[in-house]
Design an enzyme around this catalytic site. Sequence first.
Site, PDB file in Angstrom:
ATOM      1  N   ASP A  93       0.857  -1.174   0.000  1.00 56.45           N
ATOM      2  CA  ASP A  93       0.000   0.000   0.000  1.00 56.45           C
ATOM      3  C   ASP A  93       0.899   1.231   0.000  1.00 56.45           C
ATOM      4  O   ASP A  93       2.100   1.137   0.280  1.00 56.45           O
ATOM      5  CB  ASP A  93      -0.888  -0.029   1.249  1.00 56.45           C
ATOM      6  CG  ASP A  93      -1.783   1.182   1.352  1.00 56.45           C
ATOM      7  OD1 ASP A  93      -2.332   1.595   0.320  1.00 56.45           O
ATOM      8  OD2 ASP A  93      -1.934   1.721   2.460  1.00 56.45           O
ATOM      9  N   PHE A 119     -11.972  20.728  -6.442  1.00 54.66           N
ATOM     10  CA  PHE A 119     -11.087  19.811  -7.169  1.00 54.66           C
ATOM     11  C   PHE A 119     -11.819  18.505  -7.476  1.00 54.66           C
ATOM     12  O   PHE A 119     -12.541  17.966  -6.644  1.00 54.66           O
ATOM     13  CB  PHE A 119      -9.852  19.512  -6.323  1.00 54.66           C
ATOM     14  CG  PHE A 119      -8.848  18.616  -7.007  1.00 54.66           C
ATOM     15  CD1 PHE A 119      -7.826  19.156  -7.768  1.00 54.66           C
ATOM     16  CD2 PHE A 119      -8.937  17.237  -6.900  1.00 54.66           C
ATOM     17  CE1 PHE A 119      -6.909  18.330  -8.391  1.00 54.66           C
ATOM     18  CE2 PHE A 119      -8.035  16.413  -7.518  1.00 54.66           C
ATOM     19  CZ  PHE A 119      -7.007  16.954  -8.268  1.00 54.66           C
ATOM     20  N   SER A 124     -11.115  14.592  -9.675  1.00 54.45           N
ATOM     21  CA  SER A 124     -10.072  13.763 -10.286  1.00 54.45           C
ATOM     22  C   SER A 124     -10.070  13.921 -11.799  1.00 54.45           C
ATOM     23  O   SER A 124      -9.047  13.688 -12.443  1.00 54.45           O
ATOM     24  CB  SER A 124     -10.290  12.300  -9.905  1.00 54.45           C
ATOM     25  OG  SER A 124     -11.580  11.878 -10.290  1.00 54.45           O
ATOM     26  N   THR A 128       3.368  18.692  -7.648  1.00 55.44           N
ATOM     27  CA  THR A 128       3.394  20.058  -8.165  1.00 55.44           C
ATOM     28  C   THR A 128       1.989  20.602  -8.378  1.00 55.44           C
ATOM     29  O   THR A 128       1.068  19.867  -8.749  1.00 55.44           O
ATOM     30  CB  THR A 128       4.158  20.104  -9.498  1.00 55.44           C
ATOM     31  OG1 THR A 128       3.550  19.198 -10.431  1.00 55.44           O
ATOM     32  CG2 THR A 128       5.611  19.718  -9.308  1.00 55.44           C
ATOM     33  N   THR A 152      -2.661   1.365  -4.558  1.00 56.15           N
ATOM     34  CA  THR A 152      -3.179   2.450  -3.734  1.00 56.15           C
ATOM     35  C   THR A 152      -4.529   2.901  -4.250  1.00 56.15           C
ATOM     36  O   THR A 152      -4.852   2.721  -5.426  1.00 56.15           O
ATOM     37  CB  THR A 152      -2.190   3.644  -3.732  1.00 56.15           C
ATOM     38  OG1 THR A 152      -2.748   4.704  -2.969  1.00 56.15           O
ATOM     39  CG2 THR A 152      -1.931   4.139  -5.135  1.00 56.15           C
ATOM     40  N   LYS A 176      -7.446  -4.957  -4.914  1.00 58.42           N
ATOM     41  CA  LYS A 176      -6.139  -5.291  -4.347  1.00 58.42           C
ATOM     42  C   LYS A 176      -6.039  -6.781  -4.056  1.00 58.42           C
ATOM     43  O   LYS A 176      -5.027  -7.424  -4.364  1.00 58.42           O
ATOM     44  CB  LYS A 176      -5.908  -4.494  -3.058  1.00 58.42           C
ATOM     45  CG  LYS A 176      -5.729  -2.998  -3.247  1.00 58.42           C
ATOM     46  CD  LYS A 176      -5.433  -2.330  -1.909  1.00 58.42           C
ATOM     47  CE  LYS A 176      -5.184  -0.852  -2.068  1.00 58.42           C
ATOM     48  NZ  LYS A 176      -4.831  -0.192  -0.797  1.00 58.42           N
ATOM     49  N   ASP A 225      -1.343  -0.827   5.982  1.00 54.77           N
ATOM     50  CA  ASP A 225      -1.585  -0.331   7.344  1.00 54.77           C
ATOM     51  C   ASP A 225      -3.040  -0.004   7.610  1.00 54.77           C
ATOM     52  O   ASP A 225      -3.398   0.332   8.731  1.00 54.77           O
ATOM     53  CB  ASP A 225      -0.761   0.932   7.594  1.00 54.77           C
ATOM     54  CG  ASP A 225      -1.337   2.132   6.867  1.00 54.77           C
ATOM     55  OD1 ASP A 225      -1.456   3.198   7.483  1.00 54.77           O
ATOM     56  OD2 ASP A 225      -1.692   2.003   5.674  1.00 54.77           O
TER      57      ASP A 225
END
Length: 1335
Positions: free
Chosen positions: A664, A820, A822, A883, A963, A1051, A1071
């Site tokens: 991960d 914002f 994606s 950035t 991820t 995953k 985790d």
Amino acid sequence: MSAPHQYHQPNAPDDSDSDLELDLEELDPLAASSSAATSPPRRRSKEHGKPFHELGARIPLRNIRVGRLRGNRRNGGTSNGYGHGDEDIVGLIDDEEDVKRHSAGSFGTTGDDDAPLLPSPYGRRRPQKDESTLSKLGSTLRLPSFMSTGSRPNTPRNQSGQAEAEADTEHDLTSNRNIAVGQLQSTKFPANAVSNAKYTPWSFLPRTLYNEFSFFINMYFLLVALSQVIPALRIGYLSTYIVPLAFVISVTLGKEALDDIARRRRDAEANSEAYTVLKFDINSMENGVAPGKASGRKRRGKKGKKNSSEGSGRLTDIEDEEQILSTTQGMSTASFREVLKPSRDLKVGDVVKLGKDQRVPADMVLLSSHAGESAAPIPVINPMSLQESSDLGDSHSHILNEPQDKASDGSNSGAATERNDVGAPQTSGEAFIRTDQLDGETDWKLRITSPLTQSLDIGEYTRLRVVAGKPDRKVNDFIGTIELLPKPQRGYDPHIRRSDEGEHSVTTDHTAEIAKSAPLNIDNTVWANTVLASSSTVLAVVVYTGSQTRQALSTSPSRSKTGLLEYEINSLTKILCILTLTLSFILVAADGFHTTNGRSWYISVMRFLILFSTIVPVGLRVNLDMGKSVYAWFIEHDKDIPGTVVRTSTIPEDLGRVEYLLSDKTGTLTQNEMEMKKIHVGTVSYANDAMDEVTSYVRQSFTAHPGPEYHESTTLFTPSSTYIAPLTSATRTRREIGSRVRDVVLALALCHNVTPTTEEKDGKTITAYQASSPDEIAIVRWTENVGLRLLQRDRHSMVLQSVETGRVVVRVRILNVFPFTSEGKRMGIVVKFCEGPEASPSDDNSEIWFYQKGADTVMSTIVAANDWLDEETANMAREGLRTLVVGRKRMSSQSYEEFSSKYSQASLALHNRDNALAEVVKEYLEQDLELLGVTGVEDKLQKDVKASLELLRNAGIKIWMLTGDKVETARCVAVSSKLVARGQYVHTIAKMKRKDLAHDSLDFLRGKPDACLLIDGESLALMLTHYRDSFISVAVTLPAVVACRCSPTQKADIAKLIREYTKKRICCIGDGGNDVSMIQAADVGVGIVGKEGRQASLAADFSIEQFCYLTKLLVWHGRNSYKRSAKLAQFVIHRGLIISVCQTVYSIASKFEPIALYRDWLLVGFSTVYTMIPVFSLVLDCDVDESVANLYPELYAELTTGRSLSYRTFFIWVFVSIYQGAMIQGLSQIFVGLENFPRMVSVSFTVLVMNELIMVAMEIVTWHWIMIASIVGTAAVYFGSLPFLGEYFELSYLMSLAFWWKFVVIAAISLLPPYAFKILGRTLRPPSYRKVRGV
């Protein structure tokens, strides 16, 4: 007789009641004041006694209660029935024409709409039951009284006495669920318990025994042990074969039981976490009296009996009853109190109170959110504490004058639905949550409450009904509705004219106030295992529990893991069994298949099989399992990796065989702590210590006054304010740079979605920031560090403060915010600056600016032409920085008005609304922005991540990063962590929807085997659906793969796919709770104890505290575990095989008779007391030092080939065993002869034991004092036990010289040749570990 007298005649009082005679005007005020035309016409009825049925609709409740009082007094106060002359009163109950007439008041003494005005002649009310669909329907359509008694709908059950009752019927998982908020549910839902246990008390024995006997070696010995029940096959004692097997099984079952008990204890800790739950008590109004108030009639029972003849007493009763009734007008539907419940006891429908940093225990829908830790206190409401009105008519008129649409915000009437928290802060309806434990995304998620419930009084929550879809594993999707049922009205209103109602108008509460509903979506939910991040108090209702939560549905069930070494040994034991069967058959065939001693030849084959059963060593599993426990102890007590816990002790050898590492990102490779590291303003770049220069520019910009006409200490700044540089830096370049720095800092301080909050810690006020992105928080913190602090922010305004002077320097009004996404990869804001003195700012005709920041890939086409943007963003990306490009644009009032008008029109479009809005923004705003600068934010890596990944890559391990985060974020972390090597090509596959493009990408990757693949979840799903085998065959050959936007299920699917395709060992590390499925699907699951929870570490096989600990876990402990177990297994096989070879040689010499050479104690003692400890001491051996293993990680790559335990090494040990066994037994028979059996056995057995001890010493690479003590001690034990072996040996012969020279010669012939070959092999082909050690 007038109608009133006719109505009251059946209940006419005696003479003492003459002062209470009621005329028509008192009984019906409307009838006396209106014309006869308005009076209800007389009608003929089948029942004589209902000529004035319609009249009852306007009879005041006070007068009816007077009649009821009289009736009760007359009948001794105990009768609930009526006499045969009560037809007119019964007419009030029999609602024959109820479709046209409904009362606006209460029809019962408990506030129920359906209860009759007077006591029913058909008996008392039946006990209340849970609301069913039919009863809910009945609450809207009133039935005639002869039906209403039996099928009367009920108010929600009072939970005070039945809170723990369970529904009988299970909820249908394929249908929507209807949830009554704060009440018991009509259907049963699963318990809200977390379970990582592999077994239940009922499945433990069946599953563990099945797992054990699925291994061939255990099944083989079970059959051998069972064969001893047959007399013809019995050889020696029955316990000789049963006890070792029982011991092996008991040890394994005990280890599994202890591991599972430990898991259950950890689960119990999580399930016992306490939560605050609101417990509701329905305010049932018995005779209009709320709970907690004693009935006036009961209080004055004795007085009433004394003064029963006094009209004043009755009048007092009437007045008290009216006063009590008037208090019910503003009463909440329910009172509530706070109780603490453990997580496992939470049920669907419970209203839970959550605070900052508290884990969400179940899937919930938000009801209300209040800013601040102490906002919205939850008092225990006393329903009778509200303002009382003594005048019933006034109360009624108040209700009539209330706007009908007030119910939309949860109001019904009066002050009952207004929050009674005087001075409580304004409700926000917003909350931020952290979902990294659920989906791996680091951004905080904004959640909002429904307007229907945000302003609703808590006491009205029991009127809410939530309709939710069936349980689903989609963590980003939810569709539901929430409904506010009408509030039952507890007053009876006579002041409603028929002419106002209309013919079909009904004035009961259910129709006067219609039910309100609102849609629910993902923004109104908080899922289990997320964490409330904002400083707010949230009330939420539980919708899904336990196994039906998003977290549980996305988690794979636990499975029993078996190491690769176990499977390899299982294959070798099959070979040994075939060898045993072949040998037995050959010996019987050599005898000509004759019947000997009455035994058929197949019986002889079976007896030989039992005699040679030691070839398949029963003690192998015991030694290996004990070895695993030793390895686990070494791991947990390693001081270099503190806090490491071994939760599954059956697979430590697999740590040394890992070829694929699936990791991960958030919290595993990174700390999820952002820090602004670099800023570039076009001509100059600032980083590290150079940030002090930025601070000085900002200080100069916001302390100097913007113009001569303003006073320095009170004036607000705008972007057009003149930048005045100090005299010490008056050069033109310095002024330009200072102006640029001021502009970019101001833009960063305004263009965000961050909200400041204040918290008290240790008596100090600390400002914290809340946002949906940690990047934005890092940037706002940076602007504060350089001198410009975000002081206040709400939906409409923003205030900036100078850190140095402490005064407000910038105040803006927020006009538009473009969040914002994606897809858009940018966020923007339109603000209007306030001008003038700070004490009286004005935004009339002031500046309007549009600020925007976003990814360089999209901003490069939006900002004005420049020659430095691409180069600088590439430089920062190579450093692993995230950035953001910042730009701005000034708008005139006219252009903004045009934009606002068109934007509003586009927002009303029913089709392609998003595209229409984007086009308007692009046309008016996103063109030729002034480029201000580029920021570089670093996601801090975990300690020593770069060195650890490099070491693992050199060890031959292919690393995949999986991820749930964005593509850009994953790319930055892959570069900064050195997962992607410098100059390595990264092939990106994102938003792929066409199969032909997928095929082209795969063809490209086949030609670039050294590239890194970056793929998002959508494209990955397309690949796995249409090109599953082709994709995995290409991906497993690549040195690194980064998969973004992966769901927890994806995953796990990737881990399973790699394992099934490659048949290699997979290690998964994570985790968060979103990594549990992946960890459980892996061969080796490693969990990191995260900041937000221990879900991953609890479900993992190994729990560590930092990622860098993984290198030692694999390279050192994994290597040792595998090498030691491989050597131990082969030595145990050798020990069993050599004694079987001795038995074979003796059987041949004894004319193929299946007679035991070593019986009973000799057979058991050889594999236990006389050899077990020295052989087991091999688990302490290590071929290289830890420093060498870390210095040469390539040594780890050799382990993945399995050379330490292969068919080659196995057959070498078989040949050594055959040679040594033949020499020991053959030479003993030659030197001593078969005639003296005890002497021959004493020589061969003594040589056999000493041979094993010396062979152990020959195999040791690194000596340990325990090894020396075990070998010397075991030899001493053997020779010390010889005097007790007189049953098997000739003791006098053991003291003779003939015994000793024969012992020495046979041992030398047995040991020297194998040792010589071993030395020769090391010299000609030295193993790698000897090369690096220089030995």
